[in-house]
Design a protein around this motif. Structure first.
Motif, short mmCIF file in Angstrom:
data_model
loop_
_atom_site.label_atom_id
_atom_site.label_comp_id
_atom_site.label_asym_id
_atom_site.label_seq_id
_atom_site.Cartn_x
_atom_site.Cartn_y
_atom_site.Cartn_z
N GLY A 54 -1.14 4.15 10.14
CA GLY A 54 -0.36 4.77 11.32
C GLY A 54 1.10 4.08 11.25
N SER A 90 -2.55 11.28 -0.97
CA SER A 90 -3.53 11.42 -2.47
C SER A 90 -4.45 10.19 -2.25
N THR A 93 3.25 8.51 -3.38
CA THR A 93 4.49 8.61 -2.81
C THR A 93 5.71 8.75 -3.91
N SER A 101 6.03 2.83 -2.04
CA SER A 101 4.61 3.39 -2.52
C SER A 101 3.75 2.32 -2.66
N LYS A 102 2.60 2.41 -2.37
CA LYS A 102 1.55 1.18 -2.73
C LYS A 102 0.90 1.66 -3.93
N LEU A 147 1.92 6.24 4.24
CA LEU A 147 1.45 5.85 5.62
C LEU A 147 0.18 5.30 5.50
N TYR A 148 0.01 3.91 5.94
CA TYR A 148 -1.22 3.05 6.12
C TYR A 148 -1.40 2.69 7.56
#
Ligand SMILES: Cc1cc2nc3c(=O)[nH]c(=O)nc-3n(C[C@H](O)[C@H](O)[C@H](O)COP(=O)(O)O)c2cc1C
Length: 167
Positions: free
Chosen positions: A61, A124, A17, A12-13, A58-59
């Motif tokens: 793609g 989000s 997530t 998770s960034k 997802l970042y």
């Protein structure tokens, strides 16, 4: 009989997530499992677990690097236990409307670990999400929290039900 142990790992960034992973963990605990929720980068050994859930955001793609590396690093042992993967991404209703195909990295991870299933949950972006794109989306009114706790819990309950019959 001892409770089955489940690991819920996440890449998770900005925390969205991680929140999904915590929700999965709560649901499995409610169903009587012993659960550890942990950042994917901290997972070096999965041998103590009866089942593993691994998720990544997802970042552009791509599936989160930390989740991808976790699958690579632990691939051999993951192959020998039931594994479920998830992605957290779309900041709209699309993940609710249809089953989204996993992005390439997630599909590769599925293959590597022999995952039973992959599911994509809404993501989000809020006013506190850093970065230019996030700021633009918030300004345009296109941001929001599209994580659906009920859908997440339903999936976690299915995992619990599958694990219960593997013992
Ligand atoms: C710069 C940027 C790029 C993104 N790219 C994608 C994408 O390619 N596909 C997608 O479904 N979601 C995309 N998202 C949405 C994120 O996946 C979503 O906000 C997710 O919940 C973030 O999870 P995290 O907070 O755990 O990092 C993007 C978000 C940002 C800010």
């Amino acid at each position: 009989m001892n409770a089955q142990r489940v690991l819920v790992a996440y890449g998770s960034k900005h925390g969205a997530t991680a929140g999904i992973a915590e929700e999965i963990g709560r649901s499995l605990r409610d169903d009587g499992f012993e659960v550890v929720v942990a950042p994917a980068q901290d997972v070096d050994d999965v041998r103590g677990y009866d089942g593993v859930v691994l998720g990544g955001s997802l970042y552009a793609g791509r599936w989160n690097n930390r989740a991808r590396r976790c699958a690579e690093r632990n691939g051999e042992h993951l192959r020998h236990r039931p594994v479920w993967l998830f992605s957290s991404g779309p900041v709209d209703g699309s993940a609710e409307q249809r089953d989204l195909t996993p992005v390439r990295d997630a599909a590769r991870a599925m293959e590597r670990v022999g995952a039973r299933e992959h599911v994509t949950f809404g993501g989000s972006i809020t006013a506190t999400t850093p970065g230019l794109l996030a700021r633009i989306l918030v300004r345009q009114g296109k941001a929001g929290d599209f994580r659906n706790p009920e859908r997440i819990r339903t999936w976690a309950r299915q995992i619990g039900a599958e694990l219960a019959v593997t013992r």
